[in-house]
Design an enzyme around this catalytic site. Structure first.
Site, PDB file in Angstrom:
ATOM      1  N   HIS A   1       0.827  -1.215   0.000  1.00 10.23           N
ATOM      2  CA  HIS A   1       0.000   0.000   0.000  1.00 10.23           C
ATOM      3  C   HIS A   1       0.859   1.261   0.000  1.00 10.23           C
ATOM      4  CE1 HIS A   1      -3.635  -2.374   0.739  1.00 10.23           C
ATOM      5  NE2 HIS A   1      -2.924  -3.058   1.604  1.00 10.23           N
TER       6      HIS A   1
ATOM      7  N   ASN B   1      -9.956  -3.826   1.349  1.00 11.72           N
ATOM      8  CA  ASN B   1      -9.586  -3.701  -0.060  1.00 11.72           C
ATOM      9  C   ASN B   1     -10.840  -3.439  -0.890  1.00 11.72           C
ATOM     10  OD1 ASN B   1      -6.776  -4.151   0.182  1.00 11.72           O
ATOM     11  ND2 ASN B   1      -7.060  -6.362   0.169  1.00 11.72           N
TER      12      ASN B   1
END
Length: 488
Positions: free
Chosen positions: A51, A124
């Site tokens: 990320h 997600n």
């Protein structure tokens, strides 16, 4: 206000170094120059392992439906109640300079600043994940990064691991559909993916999955368009989110849950704690809870987006973890990652601070700017709060919940150990169902996207992966095999 040094001393000229005469050397006594260069050398912090590249915004969550019969969480206590939030969207495997439109799952993390502390929904844009056990996670991420010898992206690493990890095929099918290249961050859903527990005032529990449904409508990119954007505007999604909020087009998501009574758990077809599986909506329909709105951009990207630290371990009363093996690993690893990347006092950073009072005996450490009074240990005789203890079974405390859950696991399932999790059904049914649901043109896109990437791997890896696709649906595997042959 005139310009100053970092110490607050006035600087009359910030464009010229102090020298010995007009043509002389720069002087060591120019502390402003030395401080400025030293700070510049230290402006960056370690990049997130996953990320790394993301965008964020501030906003609020508003309750629209009453679910107090399910949870005692105070931020969900009444219709109309608003809670400030900060959301961060991200590429999962990509580095900080990667293109926003590359094929990759997208992170969808939301920090709820509740009156009981922060709740972090760290999910997600897909309802499932590649793995069901966190012990495999470091190996999986290694395959997403660069080959340790060549420092190049390596299709063999990627497909080799996946072809030996059958549980990943559901997520692979999503990733290589057009959902793997969403059209920015505003046009995608978010999912916590893991199963959590909700607990009400009576102590009654149920399993839940959280869904964030975009009000802007789902939009995905074809592979060719995603590739074009990667070259022409690699910051496309970041720019799109920022510009939309600046224009007053505040993106929003409807927040919903699926609810499973604990009585359903023993006989349900799927293991409800397996994050590689969804709960079909026909079995557990979505129930509305509220809506999330993003209405304010960050003032400083580094201070707010880069230093934002989300952790699944941050929960509030009425929301509890389950024995989901991926979730249990994340509870440990996210906090540990923040300690390494931001320092032991990362929760004192404004973006990570709770809006509620904090009372701990933690003190000192690098980056500490809180001035605490009183003792730094417990129990102590100086403060009444340090003398109280809360036995298991009292109202929520994290320790009580974990002790009770572990005790229950010991009674029901035996002592802790490295057990192979029993699989209640094969890993291919849902992936096959998803494939058969796709329109013919999207099936063709899925197969083309996989073949274009899998075709770069060696043939033995290709054969293993095709065999897995065939188990999901014979036409799925056949299509990938034929497309690879055409491209080779």
């Amino acid at each position: 206000m005139s310009f100053t040094t970092s110490n607050g001393n006035q600087v009359y000229d910030d464009t010229t170094s102090m020298t010995a005469g007009s043509q002389g050397p720069v002087l060591m006594q120019d502390v402003h120059l030395l401080d400025k260069l030293a700070h510049f050398n230290r402006e960056r912090i370690p990049e997130r392992v996953v990320h790394a590249k993301g965008a964020g915004a501030h906003g609020y969550f508003e309750v629209t439906h009453d679910i107090t019969k399910l949870t005692k969480a105070r931020f969900l206590s009444e219709i109309g109640k608003r809670t400030p939030i900060f959301a961060r969207f991200s590429r999962v495997a990509g580095e900080s300079g990667a293109a926003d439109s590359d094929r990759d799952p997208r992170g969808f993390a939301v920090k709820f600043y509740t009156e009981e502390g922060n709740w972090d929904m760290v999910g997600n844009n897909t309802p499932v994940f590649f793995l069901r056990d966190s012990i495999k996670f470091p190996d999986f991420i290694h395959t997403q990064k660069r080959n340790p010898q060549t420092h190049l992206k390596d299709p063999n690493m990627f497909w080799d691991f996946l072809s030996l990890t059958p549980e990943s095929i559901h997520q692979v099918t999503i990733l290589f559909s057009n959902r793997g290249t969403p059209d920015g961050y505003r046009h995608m859903n978010g999912y916590f993916s893991h199963t959590l527990q909700l607990v009400n005032e009576a102590g009654e529990r149920c399993y839940v999955k959280w869904h964030f449904k975009t009000c802007q409508g789902i939009r995905n990119l074809k592979a060719s368009e995603a590739t074009r954007l990667a070259g022409e505007d690699p910051d496309y999604a970041t720019r799109d989110l920022f510009d939309a909020i600046e224009r007053g087009e505040h993106p929003s998501w409807l927040v919903k849950i699926q609810v499973m009574p604990l009585s359903d758990v023993p006989n349900y077809r799927w293991n409800p704690l397996d994050v590689t599986k969804v709960w079909p909506h026909k079995d557990y329909p979505l129930q509305p809870v509220g809506r999330m709105v993003l209405d304010r951009n960050p003032t400083n990207y580094f201070a707010e987006v880069e230093q934002a630290a989300f952790a699944p371990s941050n929960m509030v009363s009425g929301i509890e973890p389950t024995a989901d093996r991926m979730l249990q690993g994340r509870i440990l690893s996210y906090h540990d990652a923040h300690l390494y990347r931001l320092g032991v006092n990362y929760k004192q950073l404004p973006i990570n601070q709770t809006k509620s009072p904090v009372k701990t005996y933690q003190q000192d450490g690098a980056g500490c700017y809180e001035i605490k009074k009183g003792p730094n240990y417990a129990p102590n005789s100086l403060e009444e709060s340090s003398k109280t203890s809360q036995p298991i079974g009292c109202p929520f405390s994290t320790n009580a919940v974990y002790s009770k859950e572990v005790k229950g696991e010991l009674l029901n399932h035996g002592p802790p150990g490295r057990y192979i999790e029993p699989i209640k059904d094969d890993d291919f049914v849902q992936a096959g169902d998803l494939f058969r649901m796709l329109p013919e043109d999207e099936k063709a896109d899925l197969i083309s996207n996989i073949a274009g990437f899998l075709g770069k791997a060696t043939q033995d890896i290709q054969h293993r992966m095709v065999a897995l696709f065939e188990k999901a649906d014979p036409a799925y595997g056949k299509g990938v095999k034929e497309e690879i042959a055409k491209c080779s």
